[in-house]
Design an enzyme around this catalytic site. Structure first.
Site, PDB file in Angstrom:
ATOM      1  N   ASP A  12       0.849  -1.085  -0.067  1.00  0.00           N
ATOM      2  CA  ASP A  12      -0.101   0.026  -0.166  1.00  0.00           C
ATOM      3  C   ASP A  12       0.756   1.376   0.043  1.00  0.00           C
ATOM      4  O   ASP A  12       1.589   1.601   0.948  1.00  0.00           O
ATOM      5  CB  ASP A  12      -0.824  -0.126   1.277  1.00  0.00           C
ATOM      6  N   ASP A 107      -3.533   2.212  -5.487  1.00  0.00           N
ATOM      7  CA  ASP A 107      -2.037   2.208  -4.938  1.00  0.00           C
ATOM      8  C   ASP A 107      -1.982   0.941  -3.919  1.00  0.00           C
ATOM      9  O   ASP A 107      -1.110   1.151  -3.398  1.00  0.00           O
ATOM     10  CB  ASP A 107      -2.130   3.535  -3.913  1.00  0.00           C
ATOM     11  N   GLU A 108      -2.913  -0.021  -4.282  1.00  0.00           N
ATOM     12  CA  GLU A 108      -2.996  -1.187  -3.201  1.00  0.00           C
ATOM     13  C   GLU A 108      -3.076  -2.358  -4.025  1.00  0.00           C
ATOM     14  O   GLU A 108      -3.798  -2.548  -4.850  1.00  0.00           O
ATOM     15  CB  GLU A 108      -3.991  -0.926  -2.382  1.00  0.00           C
TER      16      GLU A 108
HETATM   17  N1  DCP Z   1      -8.890   8.180  -1.558  1.00  0.00           N
HETATM   18  C1  DCP Z   1      -9.859   8.795  -1.762  1.00  0.00           C
HETATM   19  N2  DCP Z   1     -10.858   8.919  -0.818  1.00  0.00           N
HETATM   20  C2  DCP Z   1     -11.042   8.259   0.265  1.00  0.00           C
HETATM   21  C3  DCP Z   1      -9.818   7.448   0.390  1.00  0.00           C
HETATM   22  C4  DCP Z   1      -8.589   7.556  -0.438  1.00  0.00           C
HETATM   23  O1  DCP Z   1      -9.788   9.611  -2.871  1.00  0.00           O
HETATM   24  N3  DCP Z   1     -11.892   8.495   1.024  1.00  0.00           N
HETATM   25  C5  DCP Z   1      -7.697   7.945  -2.528  1.00  0.00           C
HETATM   26  C6  DCP Z   1      -6.525   9.107  -1.741  1.00  0.00           C
HETATM   27  C7  DCP Z   1      -5.588   8.099  -1.358  1.00  0.00           C
HETATM   28  C8  DCP Z   1      -5.474   6.924  -2.094  1.00  0.00           C
HETATM   29  O2  DCP Z   1      -7.090   6.844  -2.491  1.00  0.00           O
HETATM   30  O3  DCP Z   1      -4.422   8.811  -1.475  1.00  0.00           O
HETATM   31  C9  DCP Z   1      -5.182   5.661  -1.573  1.00  0.00           C
HETATM   32  O4  DCP Z   1      -6.033   5.575  -0.436  1.00  0.00           O
HETATM   33  P1  DCP Z   1      -5.185   4.945   1.083  1.00  0.00           P
HETATM   34  O5  DCP Z   1      -6.426   4.709   1.691  1.00  0.00           O
HETATM   35  O6  DCP Z   1      -4.412   3.946   0.957  1.00  0.00           O
HETATM   36  O7  DCP Z   1      -4.543   6.019   1.572  1.00  0.00           O
HETATM   37  P2  DCP Z   1      -3.371   6.940   1.310  1.00  0.00           P
HETATM   38  O8  DCP Z   1      -2.407   6.173   0.389  1.00  0.00           O
HETATM   39  O9  DCP Z   1      -3.592   8.291   1.013  1.00  0.00           O
HETATM   40  O10 DCP Z   1      -2.640   6.911   2.753  1.00  0.00           O
HETATM   41  P3  DCP Z   1      -1.955   5.629   3.802  1.00  0.00           P
HETATM   42  O11 DCP Z   1      -0.649   5.990   3.938  1.00  0.00           O
HETATM   43  O12 DCP Z   1      -2.759   5.469   5.017  1.00  0.00           O
HETATM   44  O13 DCP Z   1      -2.157   4.358   3.010  1.00  0.00           O
HETATM   45 MG    MG Z   2      -2.370   3.981   0.599  1.00  0.00          MG
END
Ligand code: DCP
Ligand code: MG
Length: 365
Positions: A12, A107-108
């Protein structure tokens, strides 16, 4: 039942959209960055940098609230084309290690690296090598979890974010699960968390003290799932898109609803998402299944098949509405709705109206 021979990795990216913005705009590095709507708008936060998280900002929060929490934060509009490109780059890296890659979002992804293309014995080496490749090729960091099933690998990847690696061996699993707060378990939303707490279940250890009959009485079919994961048992395979048998979306509602109009609005949103996912994967399917979980956790499904491939959101909604009439939704309140398309074909039918065949029923409990 536990299969400790499997080697599963969950990868992730860290603060994905925000990290891309900090990479491309060096003046944003080290600063609280919020990606999403404008600070004075009704928009929401898509994600934010770890610097911003220290102020209590998180995904899905309103931008207005984020601004109140941290007025000095830099608000940035998302650039989806760039995120999509990075997503493709990391997928290319994953496929250098295994063909068993199951992306969950941009991203995962899960990878099954039990047999991997580099013949590495240790899944931990594979995970480190993937994280290094991602850093070298994209200048971004990813966190990874390594274990013998999806459930543990996913929780592990979240344990030492950002830029972390967490391994849960079969020997460590019992102690690891025992300490987990119940909200960390996949499938436990706010409502289920409250119910668990009411039953005195705060951690994995507490969950394990309940027998199967107990859990089924309290949680219906999900009882089986909770019983198994409390014991570290999760046999779900890593399923690459090309082997996928169905595409579906479901939503657990914040509050139980009994209003058909509201249900149709939710089904419309799910239909849009399923349709977009079918389009992205360039497929369509012949069978639509509606899933309804009533407020008492009883789960039922209703299915219908069409002679022509289903892929448009409006067709999905139309069929889902017909199926909804064949449930007790409305008379009974509902806590979850889901729509799944199966019998996937690999060609999206160019056009053509729907021809309905006799409905297939497959009721659950
Ligand atoms: N995303 C979004 N709305 C949300 C959750 C996520 O648009 N409610 C988008 C933005 C994030 C991406 O999806 O960058 C990936 O989600 P993640 O939950 O993996 O969160 P992040 O990668 O941003 O942070 P982390 O370091 O917690 O994985
Ligand atoms: Mg993420």
């Amino acid at each position: 039942m536990v299969d400790p021979r499997r080697k599963i990795i969950h990868v992730d990216m860290d603060a994905f959209y925000a990290a891309v913005e900090q990479r491309d705009q060096p003046q944003l590095r080290g600063k609280p960055v919020v990606v999403g709507g404008r600070p004075d708008s009704r928009g929401v936060v898509a994600t934010c940098s770890y610097e911003a998280r220290r102020f209590g900002i998180h995904s899905a929060m309103s931008c207005a609230r984020a601004y109140r929490l941290c007025p000095q934060a830099v608000f940035v509009r998302p650039r989806f084309d760039v995120y999509l490109k990075v997503s493709q780059e990391i997928r290319r890296i994953f496929f250098q290690y295994s063909d068993l890659v199951e992306p969950l979002s941009l991203d995962e992804a899960y990878l099954d690296v039990t047999c991997n293309k580099k013949n590495l014995q240790s899944a931990t080496w594979v995970a480190q090598s993937i994280r290094r490749d991602i850093r070298d090729q994209t200048a971004l960091t990813a966190s990874a979890g390594v274990s013998y099933n999806k459930f543990l690998a996913k929780i592990a990847s979240d344990m030492h974010k950002p830029d972390g690696l967490t391994v849960v061996t079969p020997e460590q699993a019992e102690a690891f699960i025992a300490e987990l707060p119940i909200r960390k378990f996949h499938g436990v939303g706010r409502v289920t968390e409250k119910k668990m707490h009411r039953l005195g279940i705060m951690t994995g250890y507490d969950l394990r003290q309940h027998d199967l009959d107990d859990l089924i009485r309290e949680f219906g079919k999900s009882g089986h799932y909770f019983f198994n994961i409390a014991r570290g048992i999760d046999l779900r395979p890593v399923t690459p898109d090309r082997l996928r048998k169905s595409i579906g979306k479901e939503l657990t509602l914040k509050e139980d609803i009994a209003d058909i109009g509201q249900m149709l609005t939710i089904l419309g949103g799910l239909a849009d998402k399923v349709s977009a996912s079918l389009k992205q994967k360039q497929t369509s399917g012949l069978t639509l299944t509606l899933k309804v979980k009533y407020a008492d956790f009883q789960l039922i499904t209703r299915s219908i098949s069409s002679a022509t491939a289903i892929h448009k959101a409006e067709d999905i909604l139309l069929l889902a509405e017909q199926l909804l009439k064949r449930t007790a939704a409305g008379q009974r309140a509902v806590r979850l709705l889901g729509v799944t398309i199966s019998q996937l074909t690999n060609e999206v039918s160019a056009s053509g109206s729907l021809q309905l065949e006799l409905p297939l029923d497959s009721s659950g409990a």
